[in-house]
Scaffold this active site. Structure first.
Site, PDB file in Angstrom:
ATOM      1  CG  PHE A 150       1.839  18.773  -3.920  1.00 56.16           C
ATOM      2  CD1 PHE A 150       1.255  18.674  -5.187  1.00 56.16           C
ATOM      3  CD2 PHE A 150       1.381  17.923  -2.934  1.00 56.16           C
ATOM      4  CE1 PHE A 150       0.254  17.747  -5.449  1.00 56.16           C
ATOM      5  CE2 PHE A 150       0.381  16.990  -3.190  1.00 56.16           C
ATOM      6  CZ  PHE A 150      -0.192  16.905  -4.448  1.00 56.16           C
ATOM      7  CD  GLU A 177       8.930  19.048   1.151  1.00 48.59           C
ATOM      8  OE1 GLU A 177       8.263  20.095   1.248  1.00 48.59           O
ATOM      9  OE2 GLU A 177       8.817  18.093   1.952  1.00 48.59           O
ATOM     10  CB  CYS A 282      -8.086  21.437  -0.314  1.00 50.66           C
ATOM     11  SG  CYS A 282      -8.410  23.172  -0.567  1.00 50.66           S
ATOM     12  CD  GLU A 383      -7.101  15.207   1.225  1.00 49.25           C
ATOM     13  OE1 GLU A 383      -6.225  15.113   2.099  1.00 49.25           O
ATOM     14  OE2 GLU A 383      -7.455  16.291   0.723  1.00 49.25           O
TER      15      GLU A 383
HETATM   16  P1  NAD Z   1       1.657  18.036   3.360  1.00 41.15           P
HETATM   17  O1  NAD Z   1       0.925  18.167   4.643  1.00 41.15           O
HETATM   18  O2  NAD Z   1       2.375  16.773   3.077  1.00 41.15           O
HETATM   19  O3  NAD Z   1       2.783  19.191   3.254  1.00 41.15           O
HETATM   20  C1  NAD Z   1       2.463  20.545   3.460  1.00 41.15           C
HETATM   21  C2  NAD Z   1       3.700  21.278   3.998  1.00 41.15           C
HETATM   22  O4  NAD Z   1       4.049  20.704   5.276  1.00 41.15           O
HETATM   23  C3  NAD Z   1       4.936  21.158   3.117  1.00 41.15           C
HETATM   24  O5  NAD Z   1       5.547  22.433   3.042  1.00 41.15           O
HETATM   25  C4  NAD Z   1       5.820  20.150   3.838  1.00 41.15           C
HETATM   26  O6  NAD Z   1       7.195  20.433   3.697  1.00 41.15           O
HETATM   27  C5  NAD Z   1       5.414  20.309   5.300  1.00 41.15           C
HETATM   28  N1  NAD Z   1       5.482  19.045   6.049  1.00 41.15           N
HETATM   29  C6  NAD Z   1       5.178  17.792   5.582  1.00 41.15           C
HETATM   30  N2  NAD Z   1       5.315  16.884   6.565  1.00 41.15           N
HETATM   31  C7  NAD Z   1       5.701  17.563   7.671  1.00 41.15           C
HETATM   32  C8  NAD Z   1       6.001  17.175   9.013  1.00 41.15           C
HETATM   33  N3  NAD Z   1       5.922  15.911   9.391  1.00 41.15           N
HETATM   34  N4  NAD Z   1       6.372  18.121   9.880  1.00 41.15           N
HETATM   35  C9  NAD Z   1       6.453  19.420   9.519  1.00 41.15           C
HETATM   36  N5  NAD Z   1       6.166  19.853   8.264  1.00 41.15           N
HETATM   37  C10 NAD Z   1       5.809  18.938   7.343  1.00 41.15           C
HETATM   38  O7  NAD Z   1       0.609  18.403   2.209  1.00 41.15           O
HETATM   39  P2  NAD Z   1       0.788  18.285   0.627  1.00 41.15           P
HETATM   40  O8  NAD Z   1       0.823  16.859   0.242  1.00 41.15           O
HETATM   41  O9  NAD Z   1       1.880  19.191   0.160  1.00 41.15           O
HETATM   42  O10 NAD Z   1      -0.589  18.945   0.138  1.00 41.15           O
HETATM   43  C11 NAD Z   1      -1.774  18.224  -0.029  1.00 41.15           C
HETATM   44  C12 NAD Z   1      -2.683  18.364   1.164  1.00 41.15           C
HETATM   45  O11 NAD Z   1      -2.967  19.733   1.395  1.00 41.15           O
HETATM   46  C13 NAD Z   1      -4.029  17.691   0.966  1.00 41.15           C
HETATM   47  O12 NAD Z   1      -4.380  17.039   2.148  1.00 41.15           O
HETATM   48  C14 NAD Z   1      -4.967  18.864   0.696  1.00 41.15           C
HETATM   49  O13 NAD Z   1      -6.319  18.635   1.008  1.00 41.15           O
HETATM   50  C15 NAD Z   1      -4.378  19.904   1.556  1.00 41.15           C
HETATM   51  N6  NAD Z   1      -4.777  21.239   1.146  1.00 41.15           N
HETATM   52  C16 NAD Z   1      -5.671  21.901   1.918  1.00 41.15           C
HETATM   53  C17 NAD Z   1      -6.110  23.151   1.539  1.00 41.15           C
HETATM   54  C18 NAD Z   1      -7.122  23.893   2.374  1.00 41.15           C
HETATM   55  O14 NAD Z   1      -7.358  25.040   2.072  1.00 41.15           O
HETATM   56  N7  NAD Z   1      -7.706  23.293   3.389  1.00 41.15           N
HETATM   57  C19 NAD Z   1      -5.618  23.741   0.371  1.00 41.15           C
HETATM   58  C20 NAD Z   1      -4.681  23.045  -0.381  1.00 41.15           C
HETATM   59  C21 NAD Z   1      -4.260  21.786   0.014  1.00 41.15           C
END
Ligand code: NAD
Length: 490
Positions: A150, A177, A282, A383
């Site tokens: 997101f 989403e 991140c 985090e």
């Molecule tokens: P999230 O892991 O909750 O969701 C990411 C995606 O995974 C979404 O599209 C979601 O629909 C899907 N998802 C969520 N739970 C799932 C499950 N149980 N099974 C399958 N798919 C699932 O992450 P978020 O809250 O949207 O984003 C924030 C996180 O992303 C933070 O931890 C941040 O550090 C990380 N991030 C990392 C980078 C990087 O380059 N390393 C960059 C941006 C964000």
């Protein structure tokens, strides 16, 4: 009326048959902006089939012709950058300036992928044995997909999409989403750019939609960016299904401040890193390790920067920091601050329990600074993903580097100093894939890989640049002999 989010499959906008929807909420006002369908597996299948059908012709389209669509898309993104940035601010909460910065990074990736006729070239060596030549070519892998978080609704799909299609693959994106509106608008521009049907598709949804992507036999390669527990799941399940996968996870980024650092510059840059995007980056600095006298000078300066940062609705003039994504997130962040205090930290600036005049319903957490984190506690390793900076005070740079390297994540580590020797030691020894020296957000440009390490990354090849080109192509090596006596004389 909240907007209904559509899928885009085979060049057409499709209403999902989903039975469940997620509300998309403006975090500054709590207004419901849209409903995201949690698309069922059949819709992932429709997108995968459309992408598979489009693949043979797209891969045979010369690279120089494929990139013409990307040039058009770049021009359209440039033209609509303000409009898209406003959408990002509405659904994600970051300030308009931050949204625009994000979109510039997205566009840079389109620009780099336009170099594919050069970037995708292979290698040739004549006469590996007498009269025998060997060469390696790069070919696309087929149908590919990205699953996105997101916090950068416009940029992160572009770490992958332009490279995937420039290399001759077809592609499916699943936006978060929570923030689907940005890609909804960008897909109208993708449609306008005229990509052939099925080359770029979008399916909206949540975990079940993701799992259908991970299990689909036609999808050959998957990229993921999100939290570490989900990254592990994606990496394991996609790999078990025989797919190539890169999964970028969460972070807890430390920054060391030495006593010889330029205090004014360091404070400004660290404050932007810790509190920019409301800490939902991140590459946000979430820990500062001061060394020696920096303890007092930096603590005082950063506390002042935290207290004076203007927090509010990201489209309002002069606002420097927006809300966090949701009330659930605000609650989680505030309870982690409380946990830090319970573990023995001093709360130097407390951003809990505050509201923004005019936006009383918003999910705002103000900048927060904690000092003397417990090295064995939860806050030093969890985090937070909010505008919370935790500090630990140490005596030597060696102790600080040791503490950096004891963390489970390895997304980024930074150092502020005027000593070349300390900088050299730090960049050599620090266990993180993105290093900043007198830099607060060491985000690689589009032509460098986004290089997370440790629990911040699962895989081998990262997003962006040459890594993306390698990820989205498979190598083919040809060894050939053409004896002269087989050829007719002309
Ligand atoms: P999230 O892991 O909750 O969701 C990411 C995606 O995974 C979404 O599209 C979601 O629909 C899907 N998802 C969520 N739970 C799932 C499950 N149980 N099974 C399958 N798919 C699932 O992450 P978020 O809250 O949207 O984003 C924030 C996180 O992303 C933070 O931890 C941040 O550090 C990380 N991030 C990392 C980078 C990087 O380059 N390393 C960059 C941006 C964000």
């Amino acid at each position: 009326m909240p907007q209904t989010i559509l899928n885009y499959i085979n060049g057409e906008w499709c209403r999902s048959g989903a039975g469940k929807f997620v509300e998309v909420i403006n975090p500054a006002t709590q207004e419901v902006l849209a409903q995201t369908p949690l698309s069922p597996p059949a819709e992932v299948d429709a997108a995968a089939q459309a992408a598979a059908a489009a693949f043979p012709d797209w891969r045979n389209t010369p690279p120089g012709d494929r990139i013409q669509y990307l040039f058009k898309l770049k021009a359209l993104l440039d033209e609509h950058i303000d409009e898209i940035s406003r959408i990002i601010t509405l659904e994600n909460g970051k300030t308009f300036g931050e949204s625009k910065g994000e979109m510039r990074r997205a566009i840079e990736n389109v620009e780099v992928a336009c170099g594919i006729p050069t970037l995708m070239q292979g290698d040739v060596l004549e006469d590996i044995a007498r009269g025998i030549d060997e060469f390696m070519v790069r070919q696309p892998v087929g149908v590919t997909a990205s699953i996105c978080p997101f916090n950068f609704p416009g940029m992160i799909p572009f770490w992958f999409l332009p490279y995937a299609v420039a290399c001759g693959n077809t592609y499916i994106v699943k936006p978060s989403e929570k923030v689907p509106l940005t890609m909804q608008r960008i897909f109208e521009l993708i449609e306008q750019a005229g990509f052939p049907p099925g080359v770029i598709n979008m399916v909206n949804g949540g975990a079940d939609t993701v799992n259908a992507i991970l299990d689909h036999p036609t999808i050959r390669a998957i990229t993921f960016v999100g939290s570490t527990p989900v990254a592990r799941h994606i990496y394991a399940r996609a790999a078990a299904n025989g797919k190539r996968v890169q999964a970028q996870g969460g972070a807890k980024n430390p920054t060391i401040v030495l006593p010889d650092a330029d205090l004014e510059m360091t404070t400004k840059i660290v404050a932007d890193s810790a509190f920019g995007n409301a800490g939902q980056r991140c590459l946000a600095t979430s820990l500062v390790f001061t060394v020696g006298e920096a303890r007092d000078t930096f603590t005082q300066a950063i506390a002042e920067a935290a207290q004076t940062r203007v927090t509010g609705f990201g489209l309002d003039e002069g606002v420097q920091m927006g809300p966090v994504i949701s009330h659930a997130s605000k609650q989680r962040i505030e309870s982690l601050i409380a946990k830090g205090a319970q573990e023995g930290a001093e709360i130097v600036v407390d951003g809990r329990g505050k509201t923004v005049p005019g936006y009383e319903k918003g999910s705002f957490v103000y900048p927060t600074v904690l000092s003397d984190l417990n090295p064995q506690g939860e806050l030093i390793r969890t985090e937070v993903f909010g505008p919370v900076l935790g500090m630990v005070h140490l005596n030597t740079v060696d102790e600080a580097i040791e503490l950096v390297n004891s963390g489970q994540y390895g997304n980024m580590a930074c150092l502020f100093t005027s000593s070349g020797a300390a900088a050299r030691k730090f960049r050599h020894d620090a266990q993180a894939g993105n290093i900043g020296i007198n830099i607060g957000v060491a985000a690689p440009m589009a032509y460098f890989p986004f290089s997370g390490w440790k629990d911040s990354f699962f895989g081998t090849l990262h997003g962006q640049g040459k890594h993306a080109v390698e990820f989205f192509t498979q190598t083919k090596v040809v060894v050939e002999r053409w004896p002269r006596e087989w050829s007719r004389e002309f």
